[in-house]
Scaffold this active site. Structure first.
Site, PDB file in Angstrom:
ATOM      1  N   SER A   1     -21.341 122.741 -30.148  1.00 51.12           N
ATOM      2  CA  SER A   1     -22.302 121.630 -30.310  1.00 51.12           C
ATOM      3  C   SER A   1     -23.735 122.080 -29.584  1.00 51.12           C
ATOM      4  O   SER A   1     -24.555 123.026 -30.119  1.00 51.12           O
ATOM      5  CB  SER A   1     -21.709 120.562 -29.580  1.00 51.12           C
TER       6      SER A   1
ATOM      7  N   ASP B   1     -32.375 132.504 -34.806  1.00 52.07           N
ATOM      8  CA  ASP B   1     -32.940 132.169 -36.187  1.00 52.07           C
ATOM      9  C   ASP B   1     -34.562 132.526 -36.018  1.00 52.07           C
ATOM     10  O   ASP B   1     -35.209 132.808 -36.928  1.00 52.07           O
ATOM     11  CB  ASP B   1     -32.775 130.583 -36.564  1.00 52.07           C
TER      12      ASP B   1
ATOM     13  N   LYS C   1     -18.983 123.698 -33.831  1.00 50.65           N
ATOM     14  CA  LYS C   1     -19.005 122.352 -33.778  1.00 50.65           C
ATOM     15  C   LYS C   1     -20.291 121.627 -34.237  1.00 50.65           C
ATOM     16  O   LYS C   1     -21.295 121.580 -33.494  1.00 50.65           O
ATOM     17  CB  LYS C   1     -18.716 121.643 -32.608  1.00 50.65           C
TER      18      LYS C   1
END
Length: 556
Positions: free
Chosen positions: A310, A321, A335
């Site tokens: 999460s 990224d 998650k």
């Protein structure tokens, strides 16, 4: 015929219960007319026009108007609402009123209590650490004290579990709790009265400089004050010359989204996308960096593993990224569903998944759950079975799930964050002696007894340097432990000590160090040098430093 009847008796109450609860859930506030407890036929219970004439609505209407008895609505709701939500996805859930506070205390970052960390050892409540400035510290309780009675209840030697002890010690702020304390050096019990107060819960387990240029922070949970805790530690480290930061998110199952965004923001340039969410009925919402982060010039390394989920994955994905820093460890949990919370008047609540998290390049963090909740939660067993925790070559990604970062690095979606540098799981499988003394709790019991015997000296230690000096010669501590283990039936065989020396010394110092005011800092200070993920991280940072030196020389 008997078989059909038995199945009918099994399923009919469940069908009735589900339909009743759906009706209550969607339209319990509508007025009732006619027959007591009845709802006029044709009402849609807040449903769309398309749903108004479906079978569910017809069944609800029939039951409300004609069922022989008045249904026990409260009982049915508590049984069936969880079933409805669990059928949707693994993270939609119902939280009963009695569990609400327990579920959210860790996220809120505080609770009302007396302010001690304790351990139930040999059926005794033993205080490991007293929270500085908390109610117990003000009342004079010390590390190493044993709590014999709480109020009028004797708790020592009674087999009371740890959860019940917690309930006895906690209570509304301002209330008093009387304790009888057993303290080393005193022949009689010491009566202490503690006024309960607000106790802050730390989400940072450790934060210290592991080298003159590298800081280390272990974050266990994204709670209400996680960002504030990290900023405080980071500023202290920067004042000491920190150039690299290792943020350890292994085993961190997540928490509050805003804290993940605040922490990722510290590393990212202005307008860099951190995360976005999107769902069937939820428009795309983006979170971008404001460019005011304190760590824009710091080299970050994020440690993750199969227990990182999460919010941990949001931070790792945002940095990966955006080509900031390096992710080291093993593939994270996966998650990535966003829950919206709805609270009911009785104190209970519902968490409903309404959207998915996506990393900046568009990867969905959520792993598949189409095989059911049980298979979803057993995914870790599948990873072990397929050797994913031991070798990166066992992990396969579909080409259709490939994404490219601005710098050209290929990353994959499909669930979880795959690290840039894979490190296999640590294992003690080949170390017979260490496995026995650790798994049988012999090592833990020894360190607790040692801490009791040396309580005054340990309580006076204020720095890691002092703790190193206190331990002195490693061999003396190890030899004493080996004698203790032998007295409990675990003796050395040829080669045992050679194979386990470094590991045992690290564990002994870590557990003893945790009983000093240094707590988590001491614990991780001694365990990191035998942690293969940390060892690989150190190697990576040395490689990067070497590259910077060579590049600088080449430019000159």
């Amino acid at each position: 015929m008997e078989y059909r009847n038995s199945k009918r008796h099994i399923w009919l109450p469940l069908i009735v219960a589900v339909t009743l609860v759906c009706g209550i859930f969607l339209g319990r506030t509508l007025p009732r007319r006619g027959v007591p407890g009845a709802v006029p036929s044709g009402l849609s219970f807040g449903m769309s026009p398309e749903m108004a004439n479906d079978k569910l609505n017809q069944v609800l209407s029939r039951i409300y108007n004609h069922y022989v008895d008045e249904p026990q609505m409260d009982s049915i709701q508590e049984q069936v609402i969880p079933m409805i939500l669990e059928s949707l996805d693994p993270h939609s859930a119902y939280i009963p009123a009695e569990n609400f506070a327990q579920v959210f205390e860790p996220l809120e970052g505080q609770f009302d209590g007396i302010g001690v960390t304790f351990n139930m050892m040999t059926d005794t409540v033993r205080v490991i650490n007293v929270i500085l400035g908390g109610p117990s510290a003000k009342a004079g309780i010390q590390n190493g004290d044993r709590i014999i009675t709480i109020g009028d209840s004797l708790v020592a030697g009674k087999g009371i579990n740890q959860e019940d002890i917690v309930k006895m010690l906690r209570g509304p702020r301002g209330t008093l709790v009387n304790l009888d304390i057993e303290r080393i050096g005193l022949s009689e019990l010491l009566p202490v009265t503690v006024e309960r107060g607000i106790i802050p819960m730390k989400s940072v387990d450790a934060g210290f400089m592991v080298t003159p240029e590298t800081g280390y922070i272990k974050l266990s949970l994204f709670s209400r004050h996680s960002h504030t805790e990290i900023v405080r530690i980071v500023e202290e480290m920067q004042a000491r010359g920190m150039k690299n930061l290792i943020l350890d998110l292994r085993g961190n199952s997540g928490g509050l989204l805003d804290q993940a965004i605040y922490i990722a923001n510290e590393f990212l340039p202005k307008d860099a996308l951190i995360v976005y969410t999107e769902g069937r009925a939820s428009r795309r919402r983006e979170q971008r960096a404001n460019g005011k982060g304190r760590l824009l010039d710091i080299e970050p390394v994020i440690l993750i593993d199969e227990g990182s989920a999460s919010a941990s994955e949001i931070v790792a994905g945002a940095l990966q990224d955006n080509d900031r820093g390096t992710i080291i460890g093993r593939r994270s949990f996966g998650k990535g569903l966003v829950q919206e919370q709805m609270e009911f008047g009785d104190g209970s609540a519902m968490r409903l998944s309404i959207a998915r998290y996506y990393t900046p390049v568009g990867r969905s963090i959520q792993k598949p759950y189409d095989e059911g909740n049980e298979a979803y939660h057993q995914d870790i067993l599948n990873r072990i079975e397929h050797s994913e925790l031991f070798t990166a070559d066992s992990i396969r990604f579909a080409d259709s799930l490939a994404f490219t970062t601005p710098a050209g690095k290929v990353v994959y979606g499909g669930g979880g964050i795959m690290p840039d540098i894979f490190v296999p799981v640590d294992t003690l499988a080949d170390n017979r002696y260490a496995v026995q003394v650790i798994n049988r709790n012999i090592l833990f019991r020894y360190t607790m007894a040692y801490a009791d015997q040396h309580r005054l000296e340990l309580n006076a230690i204020a720095t890691l340097t002092e703790l190193d000096a206190y331990f002195g010669r490693d061999e003396a501590l190890l030899a004493d432990f080996v004698r203790n283990a032998s007295s409990q039936g675990v003796s050395l065989r040829a080669g045992d000590l050679e194979a386990s020396r470094n590991l045992l010394i690290a564990y002994l110092k870590a557990y003893i160090g945790r009983n000093t005011p240094l707590e988590g800092n001491a614990f991780y200070y001694y365990l990191l040098p035998i942690d293969n993920t940390y060892i690989r991280t150190e190697e990576y940072l040395r490689e990067k430093a070497g590259q910077r030196i060579e590049m600088g020389q080449a430019e000159e």
